[in-house]
Design a protein around this motif. Structure first.
Motif, PDB file in Angstrom:
ATOM      1  N   SER A 105       0.829  -1.196   0.000  1.00 24.78           N
ATOM      2  CA  SER A 105       0.000   0.000   0.000  1.00 24.78           C
ATOM      3  C   SER A 105       0.868   1.253   0.000  1.00 24.78           C
ATOM      4  N   ARG A 106       0.202   2.398  -0.036  1.00 20.86           N
ATOM      5  CA  ARG A 106       0.923   3.674  -0.033  1.00 20.86           C
ATOM      6  C   ARG A 106       0.106   4.673   0.784  1.00 20.86           C
ATOM      7  N   ARG A 107       0.768   5.354   1.677  1.00 19.36           N
ATOM      8  CA  ARG A 107       0.100   6.380   2.471  1.00 19.36           C
ATOM      9  C   ARG A 107      -0.174   7.616   1.617  1.00 19.36           C
ATOM     10  N   SER A 110       0.033  10.933  -0.114  1.00 15.56           N
ATOM     11  CA  SER A 110       1.235  11.720  -0.386  1.00 15.56           C
ATOM     12  C   SER A 110       0.889  12.801  -1.385  1.00 15.56           C
ATOM     13  N   PHE A 146       3.585  -1.727   4.164  1.00 13.60           N
ATOM     14  CA  PHE A 146       4.171  -0.496   3.647  1.00 13.60           C
ATOM     15  C   PHE A 146       5.675  -0.760   3.574  1.00 13.60           C
TER      16      PHE A 146
END
Length: 375
Positions: A241-243, A245, A269
């Motif tokens: 996943s990706r936070r 940004s 992550f």
């Protein structure tokens, strides 16, 4: 103002003082082809075959190096200045283009004193420094030539020019370069003039070409990093996943993560783990899903084909995961998602490339569930 030197199919010694060049019968013997990975379902500029230029390596004397991958010799910008050096228009964002095949240094770089740097160095600088994705693709793809460099120049060290307030390179870069066999990286504030600079053609230039022999470098890095991890249970299904940004934010990522968990995936992550542990996670996982981008590039360090799925903005034009899959045989599935900003019909937009997106679960949810289930 300096002119640009384009590469040719037989890259000749540069500056008249080259002592380390590729020979026609060896590594630059001709183009290699990488076939399309199985199950990549999209007609959006995926090349079925990569026809590649030959690769070459060379050594230059007294070559001036400026931050952000600018290499100059006697008023000529060398090919090592350009990430896309076979493109119809040569560009580096830290140069000011003034005419066809002519550019000048920008700002303070044009006025800076060039300091001498004694010794022999392998050129590892980047237009996009300290960036995991660019390190994994553009910088790592030059290190096919490192063993020959070390044989010719046993004292050779890596060379990177620092940017801004940087004091040293990031831990992930140190780990990647060390795993590839770079004994020491010298990080300096430029510009500098190296006594001897060794450089190599990258084996990957997204999205235009890649050489299948890059897998030899990936194996070297994989083996070194995996050996640094412990033997313990790790998930065989992961979702990278990706936070949120500043670019390519997935607006409904929480919903997508919940769906992945429902189907037995561990949401990870990668940046929360050191690089050896990232490699171990990808090594043990057989099915790997995630958002298109840097988090999925560790798939280059898998040994053997994997089932990969990427959720990608329709405006994101990079093809790194596809190119990696072309070499390693990963079975790649792509689900295209509606972007906040579309690419123009003519040309290319950086803001569209970085735009956020939404996974349309009403349209693509069944397809995503089937893939997550393993069908």
């Amino acid at each position: 103002m300096v002119g640009r030197r384009r590469t040719t199919s037989s890259w000749q010694p540069r500056c008249g003082r080259c002592s380390w060049t590729v020979r026609p019968w060896s590594w630059a013997s001709g183009p290699r082809r990488c076939r399309r990975p199985e199950s990549a379902r999209s007609a959006r500029s995926f090349r079925p075959v990569f026809d590649n230029p030959p690769v070459a390596r060379g050594a230059s004397r007294w070559l001036s190096c400026y931050p952000h991958q600018v290499a100059v010799s006697g008023g000529v910008l060398l090919p090592d200045t350009y990430r896309h050096y076979y493109g119809p228009r040569l560009q580096n964002r830290f140069l000011q283009e003034v005419a066809q095949d002519f550019a000048r240094l920008k700002g303070a770089a044009a006025r800076a004193e060039v300091r001498p740097l004694p010794g022999a160095y392998f050129y590892l600088d980047s237009e996009w420094p300290d960036h995991f994705g660019h390190t994994m693709t553009e910088q790592l793809s030059r290190l096919w030539a490192l063993p020959a460099a070390q044989q010719a120049y046993p004292e050779v060290q890596g060379l990177i020019l620092l940017r801004g307030e940087q004091q040293t390179i990031s831990p992930f870069q140190q780990a990647i370069f060390a795993a590839a066999g770079v004994d020491q990286v010298v990080a300096v504030r430029g510009p500098v003039r190296a006594d001897t600079l060794l450089a190599a053609t990258p084996m990957l230039s997204n999205p235009d070409f890649m050489d299948a022999r890059i897998a030899e470098t990936w194996v070297r890095v994989h083996d070194s990093l995996l050996a640094q991890t412990g033997d313990r249970d790790r998930p065989d299904r992961i979702f990278c996943s990706r936070r949120p940004s500043y670019k390519r934010a997935c607006h409904n990522i929480a919903e997508v993560e919940d769906l992945a968990r429902e189907h037995g995936y561990t949401v990870v992550f990668p940046e929360d783990h050191d690089l050896p542990e990232q490699v171990a996670m990808f090594h043990h996982a057989q099915r790997i899903a995630g958002l298109a981008g840097s988090a999925m590039f560790t798939s280059a360090l898998c040994q053997g084909p994997r089932d990969l799925l990427i959720l990608s903005s329709e405006s994101y034009t990079a093809r790194n995961e596809y190119m990696i899959a072309s070499v390693l045989g990963h079975r790649l599935e792509v689900i295209w998602c509606d972007a906040d900003e579309k690419q123009p019909a003519v040309g290319w937009s950086g803001s569209a490339f970085s735009a956020g997106f939404t996974v349309d679960l009403a349209r693509d949810g069944d397809r995503l569930r089937r893939w997550l289930d393993g069908y």
